[in-house]
Design a protein around this motif. Sequence first.
Motif, PDB file in Angstrom:
ATOM      1  N   UNK A  94     -30.378 -14.326  -0.796  1.00 30.25           N
ATOM      2  CA  UNK A  94     -29.362 -15.320  -0.459  1.00 30.25           C
ATOM      3  C   UNK A  94     -30.074 -16.544   0.112  1.00 30.25           C
ATOM      4  N   UNK A  95     -29.887 -17.680  -0.566  1.00 26.95           N
ATOM      5  CA  UNK A  95     -30.443 -18.947  -0.101  1.00 26.95           C
ATOM      6  C   UNK A  95     -29.299 -19.763   0.504  1.00 26.95           C
ATOM      7  N   UNK A  96     -29.437 -20.177   1.754  1.00 22.80           N
ATOM      8  CA  UNK A  96     -28.413 -20.984   2.414  1.00 22.80           C
ATOM      9  C   UNK A  96     -29.046 -22.265   2.945  1.00 22.80           C
ATOM     10  N   UNK A  97     -28.525 -23.412   2.482  1.00 17.46           N
ATOM     11  CA  UNK A  97     -28.998 -24.716   2.928  1.00 17.46           C
ATOM     12  C   UNK A  97     -30.516 -24.835   2.776  1.00 17.46           C
ATOM     13  N   UNK A  98     -31.012 -24.514   1.587  1.00 18.47           N
ATOM     14  CA  UNK A  98     -32.448 -24.561   1.312  1.00 18.47           C
ATOM     15  C   UNK A  98     -32.775 -25.674   0.334  1.00 18.47           C
ATOM     16  N   UNK A  99     -34.025 -26.072   0.344  1.00 14.16           N
ATOM     17  CA  UNK A  99     -34.539 -27.055  -0.611  1.00 14.16           C
ATOM     18  C   UNK A  99     -35.701 -26.429  -1.359  1.00 14.16           C
ATOM     19  N   UNK A 100     -35.599 -26.445  -2.683  1.00 17.61           N
ATOM     20  CA  UNK A 100     -36.669 -25.950  -3.551  1.00 17.61           C
ATOM     21  C   UNK A 100     -37.051 -27.125  -4.429  1.00 17.61           C
ATOM     22  N   UNK A 101     -38.175 -27.760  -4.124  1.00 11.60           N
ATOM     23  CA  UNK A 101     -38.511 -29.000  -4.834  1.00 11.60           C
ATOM     24  C   UNK A 101     -40.012 -29.192  -5.031  1.00 11.60           C
ATOM     25  N   UNK A 102     -40.312 -29.966  -6.070  1.00  8.55           N
ATOM     26  CA  UNK A 102     -41.684 -30.387  -6.388  1.00  8.55           C
ATOM     27  C   UNK A 102     -42.633 -29.219  -6.614  1.00  8.55           C
TER      28      UNK A 102
ATOM     29  N   UNK B 135     -28.195 -13.154 -18.599  1.00  7.26           N
ATOM     30  CA  UNK B 135     -27.848 -13.269 -17.185  1.00  7.26           C
ATOM     31  C   UNK B 135     -26.411 -13.726 -17.010  1.00  7.26           C
ATOM     32  N   UNK B 136     -25.817 -13.375 -15.869  1.00 10.63           N
ATOM     33  CA  UNK B 136     -24.510 -13.883 -15.472  1.00 10.63           C
ATOM     34  C   UNK B 136     -24.763 -15.023 -14.500  1.00 10.63           C
ATOM     35  N   UNK B 137     -24.353 -16.218 -14.892  1.00 11.20           N
ATOM     36  CA  UNK B 137     -24.630 -17.407 -14.083  1.00 11.20           C
ATOM     37  C   UNK B 137     -23.326 -18.127 -13.799  1.00 11.20           C
ATOM     38  N   UNK B 138     -23.074 -18.433 -12.512  1.00 11.37           N
ATOM     39  CA  UNK B 138     -21.837 -19.086 -12.112  1.00 11.37           C
ATOM     40  C   UNK B 138     -22.143 -20.265 -11.184  1.00 11.37           C
ATOM     41  N   UNK B 139     -21.504 -21.400 -11.476  1.00 10.05           N
ATOM     42  CA  UNK B 139     -21.641 -22.595 -10.649  1.00 10.05           C
ATOM     43  C   UNK B 139     -20.259 -22.983 -10.128  1.00 10.05           C
ATOM     44  N   UNK B 140     -20.173 -23.294  -8.827  1.00 11.65           N
ATOM     45  CA  UNK B 140     -18.923 -23.785  -8.240  1.00 11.65           C
ATOM     46  C   UNK B 140     -19.242 -25.020  -7.413  1.00 11.65           C
ATOM     47  N   UNK B 141     -18.488 -26.106  -7.649  1.00  9.24           N
ATOM     48  CA  UNK B 141     -18.644 -27.339  -6.887  1.00  9.24           C
ATOM     49  C   UNK B 141     -20.098 -27.785  -6.798  1.00  9.24           C
TER      50      UNK B 141
ATOM     51  N   UNK C  49     -34.391  -9.714 -13.299  1.00 12.38           N
ATOM     52  CA  UNK C  49     -33.724  -8.478 -12.872  1.00 12.38           C
ATOM     53  C   UNK C  49     -33.307  -8.548 -11.396  1.00 12.38           C
ATOM     54  N   UNK C  50     -32.785  -9.693 -10.991  1.00 17.04           N
ATOM     55  CA  UNK C  50     -32.471  -9.930  -9.580  1.00 17.04           C
ATOM     56  C   UNK C  50     -31.074 -10.487  -9.396  1.00 17.04           C
ATOM     57  N   UNK C  51     -30.621 -10.514  -8.149  1.00 19.92           N
ATOM     58  CA  UNK C  51     -29.368 -11.162  -7.759  1.00 19.92           C
ATOM     59  C   UNK C  51     -29.733 -12.288  -6.796  1.00 19.92           C
ATOM     60  N   UNK C  52     -29.364 -13.513  -7.151  1.00 16.64           N
ATOM     61  CA  UNK C  52     -29.676 -14.659  -6.305  1.00 16.64           C
ATOM     62  C   UNK C  52     -28.418 -15.483  -6.075  1.00 16.64           C
ATOM     63  N   UNK C  53     -28.159 -15.799  -4.813  1.00 13.22           N
ATOM     64  CA  UNK C  53     -27.020 -16.616  -4.422  1.00 13.22           C
ATOM     65  C   UNK C  53     -27.544 -17.859  -3.710  1.00 13.22           C
ATOM     66  N   UNK C  54     -27.102 -19.019  -4.170  1.00 18.88           N
ATOM     67  CA  UNK C  54     -27.502 -20.293  -3.590  1.00 18.88           C
ATOM     68  C   UNK C  54     -26.257 -20.977  -3.035  1.00 18.88           C
ATOM     69  N   UNK C  55     -26.269 -21.322  -1.753  1.00 19.86           N
ATOM     70  CA  UNK C  55     -25.150 -22.015  -1.128  1.00 19.86           C
ATOM     71  C   UNK C  55     -25.692 -23.260  -0.415  1.00 19.86           C
ATOM     72  N   UNK C  56     -25.149 -24.413  -0.793  1.00 18.78           N
ATOM     73  CA  UNK C  56     -25.554 -25.712  -0.246  1.00 18.78           C
ATOM     74  C   UNK C  56     -27.074 -25.882  -0.349  1.00 18.78           C
ATOM     75  N   UNK C  57     -27.596 -25.720  -1.552  1.00 17.11           N
ATOM     76  CA  UNK C  57     -29.037 -25.829  -1.783  1.00 17.11           C
ATOM     77  C   UNK C  57     -29.353 -27.011  -2.699  1.00 17.11           C
TER      78      UNK C  57
ATOM     79  N   UNK D  95     -21.799 -25.369  -4.221  1.00 20.53           N
ATOM     80  CA  UNK D  95     -22.101 -26.614  -3.507  1.00 20.53           C
ATOM     81  C   UNK D  95     -23.590 -26.953  -3.556  1.00 20.53           C
ATOM     82  N   UNK D  96     -24.176 -26.822  -4.740  1.00 19.26           N
ATOM     83  CA  UNK D  96     -25.606 -27.070  -4.902  1.00 19.26           C
ATOM     84  C   UNK D  96     -25.863 -28.322  -5.732  1.00 19.26           C
ATOM     85  N   UNK D  97     -27.055 -28.869  -5.575  1.00 17.56           N
ATOM     86  CA  UNK D  97     -27.537 -29.974  -6.389  1.00 17.56           C
ATOM     87  C   UNK D  97     -28.746 -29.485  -7.158  1.00 17.56           C
TER      88      UNK D  97
END
Length: 176
Positions: A80-88, A165-171, A110-118, A146-148
């Motif tokens: 679970x990634x919350x308010x993270x930045x993955x860049x460059x 993969x099952x991929x879902x984007x919201x807002x 083969x993983x489960x990843x959740x990104x919130x405000x990232x 709520x990701x960019x």
Amino acid sequence: GALKDYGGALTINGNAKIQMNHCVISNNKSYEGGGGLSLFGCSLKINNTKIIGNTNEYRTTTNIGTAPGGGLFLYKATVQFNNCEISSNYLPMRGNSNLLEYGQGMCIEYSNATFTICKITNNGIANTIHSGGGFYATNSTINCTNCLIAGNRSASGSAFFTEYSNTRFMNSTIAG
């Protein structure tokens, strides 16, 4: 930064449950996968963390093999990634090789990843043969809220590349 086979800064392997808060993982290199972090079979919560400027410098004399994840490599992990930045983060160009290089920012297998405000931005380099600029996912479940995801580069799927993969984007915003 460090130079290791997996996870230039950190490798977490096994049935571990870990939480990371307010960290910066930057300018690390690996040889095999996950320039910054490699996560195998673990459960991790990553909060308010930056994963920036990492790379995977796959070493080989035959130019055959795999080199997943410039910034992160997740394999059979739940994260679970919350308010993270993955860049460059990036995978360097290797010319006429037979390397299977996936996920300039991160490779999720083969993983489960959740990104919130990232923010998953500016990963990858131009003129590349790789798949998945922001992330590459296979046989995984991905949820982004709520990701960019913007400014990433790759030959296939500049923002992201998913298969099986099952991929879902919201807002969320997905831009070139």
